[in-house]
Write an enzyme that holds these catalytic residues in place. Sequence first.
Site, PDB file in Angstrom:
ATOM      1  N   ASP A 127       0.841  -1.192   0.000  1.00 22.65           N
ATOM      2  CA  ASP A 127       0.000   0.000   0.000  1.00 22.65           C
ATOM      3  C   ASP A 127       0.880   1.247   0.000  1.00 22.65           C
ATOM      4  O   ASP A 127       2.069   1.182   0.319  1.00 22.65           O
ATOM      5  CB  ASP A 127      -0.943   0.004   1.201  1.00 22.65           C
ATOM      6  N   GLU A 148      -0.041  -0.938   5.726  1.00 22.79           N
ATOM      7  CA  GLU A 148       0.994  -0.415   6.609  1.00 22.79           C
ATOM      8  C   GLU A 148       0.834   1.069   6.877  1.00 22.79           C
ATOM      9  O   GLU A 148       1.103   1.548   7.976  1.00 22.79           O
ATOM     10  CB  GLU A 148       2.377  -0.701   6.003  1.00 22.79           C
TER      11      GLU A 148
END
Length: 467
Positions: free
Chosen positions: A89, A153
Amino acid sequence: MKYKNEIEKYIEDHKQEMIDDIIKLCEINSQKMPYKEGMPFGEGPYKALMAAISMGEGYGFSVKNYDNYVAAIDLNDKEKGLDILAHLDVVPEGEGWTKTEPFKPHIEDGKIYGRGTSDDKGPAVAALYALRALKELNIPLSKNVRLILGTDEECGSECIKHYYKFEKEAPLSFSPDAEYPVVNIEKGKLHGNFVANFEKSTELPRIVSIEAGTKVNVVPPKAKMVIEGLKIDDVKAEADKVSAETGIKFLFDLEPVFEITAMGKNAHGSTPQNGNNAITALLLLISRLKFAKSKQIEILNNLYKLMPHGETDGKSLGIKCSDEKSGELTLAFSLLKVTQDNIDGGFDLRCPICASTKDIMSTLRAKLSAAGVELTNQTMTEPHEVPGDGHFVQTLNKCYEEYTGLKGGAIAIGGLTYVHDIKNGVAFGAIFPGTDTHMHGADEFMVISELVASAKIFAQVIVELCS
């Protein structure tokens, strides 16, 4: 070092393939998006995860999918030896890109530009190619290495929390989501939130609304305010003074409402000194404009006194502290939403090992309460440290030194990685000393030669730790 020549040749021979795979992943906008069935963090992170799974399976690895939160790529089926944790991400695009569009990777002067090239898709692919090298070279290992690829994250790491509901930590773990040499200390963290409700004021001049910031862990590059009852010439005169003092530019739009936009420079929340905070500059301007008295204005002026422009060490909040190993406390006022009867704000705080998180929380609560807002957080994340003189850290440093000729060591960072709560977890690469990759900012990039070197280093680390 054993197999060094073979590893170096393999990675060099497969360099273009590695670059191509990084580009494929970086073309996907994988910032967190609204939940969809089977896509816990939205369509973008899901697409990136599927692409990574396809890569892993295409290179002959066994890949396990944990409910589309995380994928795990195993080198072999032996006992746990080492986990490598990376994420797919990314933070939002942001503004100010000049080299390319955020999700159109572009190669120039030996660098790959694009959102995620540095944080963390480039390093994730380098780790995949380290596994691929060992697999295809048939280098014998006695333990398994697992590449764990998460998808949340940047927004709380719910992905990795989900993974550890099913799996235990490996004896050793590292995350290529920071810098070299070895990051054995990660500061404590608080993503603070504060709120206030008050009676709407009808007196002019007044603030109608403020919308500022992108994410709590990003120094805000833009802050917008709508006002009523002030003349543009008077506002511009004060704005010019604030610009001269802060370097923040102010833009004005009179239609359909009087809107003022402060334009700053973003940076990672853990390094606020590298940005130029649009929120605090806007609050400085507010403090100098002649608004009618109201609870809203009183609170905003109080907040500015606690978090003034250019201050990033928490001094005015009474929480400034530092130590030799982990440096000083940092604080960035990163989010602000104001209506005529409500304030909702956020800040990013990182504290050194020496700090008492309990004392920080109590001081913050008292200071913010006196300013007229309520801190909604109850706790903060404690600092993390792995001994710098242990076998694990020393082995990582030995491989880093062998492949780069640079001096190893153990360092502290303000950022938090996947290994923050893992007992024997450190961050290791993939950013080299002296390289500023513009992580979380415009024109994020990764130096191709440094990615290639990282793949070699990671492969050698696996040989040394898992043979």
